[in-house]
Design a protein around this motif. Sequence first.
Motif, PDB file in Angstrom:
ATOM      1  N   UNK A 276      40.979  44.607  48.285  1.00  0.00           N
ATOM      2  CA  UNK A 276      41.056  46.073  48.244  1.00  0.00           C
ATOM      3  C   UNK A 276      41.270  46.590  49.659  1.00  0.00           C
ATOM      4  N   UNK A 277      41.947  47.733  49.762  1.00  0.00           N
ATOM      5  CA  UNK A 277      42.015  48.318  51.105  1.00  0.00           C
ATOM      6  C   UNK A 277      40.873  49.318  51.284  1.00  0.00           C
ATOM      7  N   UNK A 278      40.304  49.796  50.163  1.00  0.00           N
ATOM      8  CA  UNK A 278      39.153  50.708  50.238  1.00  0.00           C
ATOM      9  C   UNK A 278      37.975  50.062  49.531  1.00  0.00           C
ATOM     10  N   UNK A 279      36.782  50.314  50.038  1.00  0.00           N
ATOM     11  CA  UNK A 279      35.572  49.807  49.365  1.00  0.00           C
ATOM     12  C   UNK A 279      35.343  50.582  48.086  1.00  0.00           C
ATOM     13  N   UNK A 280      34.925  49.899  47.036  1.00  0.00           N
ATOM     14  CA  UNK A 280      34.531  50.597  45.814  1.00  0.00           C
ATOM     15  C   UNK A 280      33.014  50.583  45.727  1.00  0.00           C
ATOM     16  N   UNK A 281      32.490  51.666  45.163  1.00  0.00           N
ATOM     17  CA  UNK A 281      31.024  51.782  45.042  1.00  0.00           C
ATOM     18  C   UNK A 281      30.478  50.676  44.157  1.00  0.00           C
ATOM     19  N   UNK A 282      29.263  50.245  44.423  1.00  0.00           N
ATOM     20  CA  UNK A 282      28.538  49.262  43.600  1.00  0.00           C
ATOM     21  C   UNK A 282      29.241  47.921  43.461  1.00  0.00           C
ATOM     22  N   UNK A 283      30.152  47.626  44.343  1.00  0.00           N
ATOM     23  CA  UNK A 283      30.811  46.306  44.307  1.00  0.00           C
ATOM     24  C   UNK A 283      30.359  45.506  45.519  1.00  0.00           C
ATOM     25  N   UNK A 284      30.277  44.201  45.314  1.00  0.00           N
ATOM     26  CA  UNK A 284      29.951  43.306  46.429  1.00  0.00           C
ATOM     27  C   UNK A 284      31.257  42.767  47.014  1.00  0.00           C
TER      28      UNK A 284
END
Length: 305
Positions: A276-284
């Motif tokens: 991913x280029x952006x972090x997603x919430x609640x993902x490790x």
Amino acid sequence: MDKDKKLLWISPFVVFLGPQLAQMQLYSSTADLQKALRSEKSKRRSVGLVPTMGALHSGHLSLVKRSLYQNDITIVSIFVNPTQFNDKNDLAAYPRTLDKDLNLLSSERGEIWVYAPQADDIYSGDISSKKYDFKGLDRVMEGPNRPGHFEGVATIVERLLRIVRPHHAYFGEKDYQQLLIISRVAKQKRLGVKIIGCGIVREDSGLAMSSRNQRLNSAAISEATFIYQQLLWAKRRFTSMNLSKIKEAVTEAFNSNPSFELEYFEIAEAAALTAHSERKKNKKYRAFIAAKIDGVRLIDNLAMN
Ligand code: AMP
């Protein structure tokens, strides 16, 4: 026999392994191993499997210790699997140190059976990989960089799991992508084993322990800590910097270091390995590196959050 040497098992398969703490047996024949296992399983003894390619170090031993703790018998397989090497020179140069490995294992406490087969025996004469659907887990990182590698790994691990039929099998997060792929295969094929992932064991310098480190001279060993330093750098920036920017900066750091040839640096979601280029919430997330130093290919990874 010397008085300090003990023969702990009365069996035709026992190979005497010297003064030792572990109760050790060495099997090179698959048929002999299976016969002995049948007898132990009929006594309801639990079995843990630790697949390795030998040249054992403390990273391997951490898996062995975990298995010894959770099972009555621990099978440590030692087999340099030809089908998972896409590079013939890498296969030829892979360290083979069976005597040393046996010695190291003998200082553990518990019942260890070492299974060190020949390729023809374990592959029943057909030394080739099977096809698998890894549901995309093989499309990134080690997959494209080592064509055929995961087919080779899955083939030998499935074979080992079918031969040993362990209750638990232990794999290191050092080969994180492999751990996910094996967990998937064990489920898909309903192999009835619990796959247990174990943390990465590092040298004091932070360098991940690896059999391949044995091929490096001391200067390269100390330079190789750069890999872990870059992973730590990425972790420190993980919440404050855009993921693409972190990737760019680490790639640039490797490109500016003449000792290294970077194969990849990725930050991927830890369960599906999607980048991913952006972090997603609640993902490790985890960061992954493969790089060559002095012609030796090293890999490492680190949890980012
Ligand atoms: P190998 O002999 O390299 O195929 O490794 C055998 C098993 O030991 C694999 O599950 C590896 O992930 C694991 N392993 C290797 N090095 C380490 C380490 N430094 N820490 C933890 N596990 C490791």
